[in-house]
Design a protein around this motif. Sequence first.
Motif, PDB file in Angstrom:
ATOM      1  N   GLU A 170      60.793  22.618 -17.155  1.00  0.00           N
ATOM      2  CA  GLU A 170      62.038  23.227 -17.602  1.00  0.00           C
ATOM      3  C   GLU A 170      62.990  22.174 -18.156  1.00  0.00           C
ATOM      4  O   GLU A 170      63.677  22.398 -19.168  1.00  0.00           O
ATOM      5  CB  GLU A 170      62.693  23.970 -16.430  1.00  0.00           C
ATOM      6  N   ALA A 171      63.023  21.004 -17.506  1.00  0.00           N
ATOM      7  CA  ALA A 171      63.885  19.918 -17.987  1.00  0.00           C
ATOM      8  C   ALA A 171      63.451  19.445 -19.366  1.00  0.00           C
ATOM      9  O   ALA A 171      64.296  19.162 -20.232  1.00  0.00           O
ATOM     10  CB  ALA A 171      63.861  18.753 -17.000  1.00  0.00           C
ATOM     11  N   GLU A 172      62.142  19.354 -19.587  1.00  0.00           N
ATOM     12  CA  GLU A 172      61.633  18.952 -20.906  1.00  0.00           C
ATOM     13  C   GLU A 172      62.044  19.965 -21.970  1.00  0.00           C
ATOM     14  O   GLU A 172      62.449  19.585 -23.071  1.00  0.00           O
ATOM     15  CB  GLU A 172      60.111  18.814 -20.861  1.00  0.00           C
ATOM     16  N   GLU A 173      61.933  21.249 -21.641  1.00  0.00           N
ATOM     17  CA  GLU A 173      62.289  22.277 -22.619  1.00  0.00           C
ATOM     18  C   GLU A 173      63.779  22.217 -22.944  1.00  0.00           C
ATOM     19  O   GLU A 173      64.173  22.326 -24.109  1.00  0.00           O
ATOM     20  CB  GLU A 173      61.910  23.652 -22.065  1.00  0.00           C
ATOM     21  N   ARG A 174      64.599  22.039 -21.924  1.00  0.00           N
ATOM     22  CA  ARG A 174      66.040  21.939 -22.172  1.00  0.00           C
ATOM     23  C   ARG A 174      66.377  20.704 -22.997  1.00  0.00           C
ATOM     24  O   ARG A 174      67.202  20.756 -23.908  1.00  0.00           O
ATOM     25  CB  ARG A 174      66.793  21.885 -20.833  1.00  0.00           C
ATOM     26  N   GLN A 175      65.712  19.599 -22.662  1.00  0.00           N
ATOM     27  CA  GLN A 175      65.990  18.360 -23.396  1.00  0.00           C
ATOM     28  C   GLN A 175      65.553  18.479 -24.842  1.00  0.00           C
ATOM     29  O   GLN A 175      66.263  18.037 -25.753  1.00  0.00           O
ATOM     30  CB  GLN A 175      65.253  17.197 -22.717  1.00  0.00           C
ATOM     31  N   ASP A 176      64.361  19.065 -25.066  1.00  0.00           N
ATOM     32  CA  ASP A 176      63.881  19.243 -26.437  1.00  0.00           C
ATOM     33  C   ASP A 176      64.817  20.146 -27.235  1.00  0.00           C
ATOM     34  O   ASP A 176      65.107  19.880 -28.414  1.00  0.00           O
ATOM     35  CB  ASP A 176      62.468  19.833 -26.430  1.00  0.00           C
ATOM     36  N   ALA A 177      65.295  21.221 -26.595  1.00  0.00           N
ATOM     37  CA  ALA A 177      66.205  22.135 -27.293  1.00  0.00           C
ATOM     38  C   ALA A 177      67.523  21.439 -27.624  1.00  0.00           C
ATOM     39  O   ALA A 177      68.056  21.594 -28.729  1.00  0.00           O
ATOM     40  CB  ALA A 177      66.455  23.369 -26.417  1.00  0.00           C
ATOM     41  N   ALA A 178      68.020  20.652 -26.678  1.00  0.00           N
ATOM     42  CA  ALA A 178      69.277  19.938 -26.936  1.00  0.00           C
ATOM     43  C   ALA A 178      69.102  18.905 -28.046  1.00  0.00           C
ATOM     44  O   ALA A 178      69.961  18.776 -28.933  1.00  0.00           O
ATOM     45  CB  ALA A 178      69.750  19.255 -25.659  1.00  0.00           C
ATOM     46  N   ASN A 179      67.984  18.181 -28.023  1.00  0.00           N
ATOM     47  CA  ASN A 179      67.732  17.180 -29.064  1.00  0.00           C
ATOM     48  C   ASN A 179      67.558  17.841 -30.429  1.00  0.00           C
ATOM     49  O   ASN A 179      68.019  17.312 -31.445  1.00  0.00           O
ATOM     50  CB  ASN A 179      66.489  16.365 -28.723  1.00  0.00           C
ATOM     51  N   ALA A 180      66.865  18.994 -30.463  1.00  0.00           N
ATOM     52  CA  ALA A 180      66.680  19.701 -31.734  1.00  0.00           C
ATOM     53  C   ALA A 180      68.024  20.147 -32.296  1.00  0.00           C
ATOM     54  O   ALA A 180      68.278  20.055 -33.505  1.00  0.00           O
ATOM     55  CB  ALA A 180      65.756  20.899 -31.533  1.00  0.00           C
ATOM     56  N   GLY A 181      68.910  20.637 -31.429  1.00  0.00           N
ATOM     57  CA  GLY A 181      70.232  21.036 -31.885  1.00  0.00           C
ATOM     58  C   GLY A 181      71.027  19.870 -32.439  1.00  0.00           C
ATOM     59  O   GLY A 181      71.711  19.997 -33.457  1.00  0.00           O
TER      60      GLY A 181
END
Length: 442
Positions: A302-313
Amino acid sequence: MTSTSLEAPPDGGSMIRLTEILHRSVKLRQRRFEMLPLRGQGAPFTEPHARNPSDSLPPSELADLISSMSVIGLLEPVLAEEIVVDGKAPTIRLVTGERRLRAMRWGAVNRPDNPHFQALPAVVCPGPLSEEERHMWRFVENFAREPLRPGEQAAALLYQRCAILVGKLLKAGKPVPQEVYAIPDPAERFLALEKIRGTDSSCAAPWSEVLDRLGLQLNERKAGELVRAFRALPRDLTEEMDEAAVRLNTRIRFAELRNGRAQAAEGIWAALKSSKRLHLLPTAVNVGLEEPGLGPEEIITEAEERQDAANAGRRAKLTRVPTQTENQEETEEGDDAAAPSAPGPDEVGSPLQPAAPAAEAATEAVPANATPSRPAVEPNTIRTALDGIRGLLAEVRAGKEIARYDRASLLLALRELHAHLDDASVDGATDHDAITEESEAA
């Protein structure tokens, strides 16, 4: 003792262990600060290894040090030992800081009117010191030149608080057992001293007094948070977090997670450490606290998904180029904001009409085939620089910290670049048109 042992700290030689050994030395614990004379009785002696300090010109290798001392004085005291011989006056022998002593001697002889060369700041211990004590002081002095990490800073605060508490207890006639001195962990030693103190408020060691003694630019709240995180985490974990440069806020949150879900916290740390993904720790800790039903692996996913989404934004915001319509709307808003009064009857119904003369004037001022006065930077260089900046921003936003010397280098480079960008904005008035052309081409 081999030469290697003189140059490297003992096994596991963190600042915490060095401070523990330093505290166990009776002579080093009895150290005092003095301003020593540079000549005559009471002046420290040593065996000089270079030219005479009274030479008319400063030694070349000491020129920068002497120049600095002449302006701001000696910031780091030397270490000296007091040698007492029966029937003779005590003598002071230098232990560390020969370059500082030579520079001060030269200044005393050649710059007698400068107040910074009147006396030598020194930490004086009862001598003679053992070789181990000498080397340990050198290690501590070298480590002290580096910025302390949170775990090391907390240990130093607790050791100083223990020292203040011991002094007050002894002054009040409350003996401190030897076994309390032997407790290696500063947090446990402080608790043992607090039991001896009991409810006697006159023997308390408040944070304000500790911070004043150490001369730290630190508020009491931050000192309390440092020690709270230090107490809540095992010592080996604190040292590992120091090595990984984990921030204080993340440590406090991790301790909170560990207090309620120790197995999940240990699993998260072990998995991220083994996979070298500790940059995910702040996000993983937040997920663990927000989602108590998830296991360590699920928390990391879940942390990876949140981090990836934040980085993509973030990447989308950094790489996004405004469209021609958005640019036009911004221009209209700017024109409306700059208008001193409401539009007249002739202007209503044709909002784009006032912008046409300005566009024609810009076209006349900058011909399409105009050549730049200086050669342009290669596009590949710009792309590489932007990719590096975006990568750096992503790591900083993920919780990583930029080292002190790297920060200074970045600031210098950015200031120079900013000056060039300001010059370019003055010389070239077609930045807006260039962005529009790129967006149309895309």
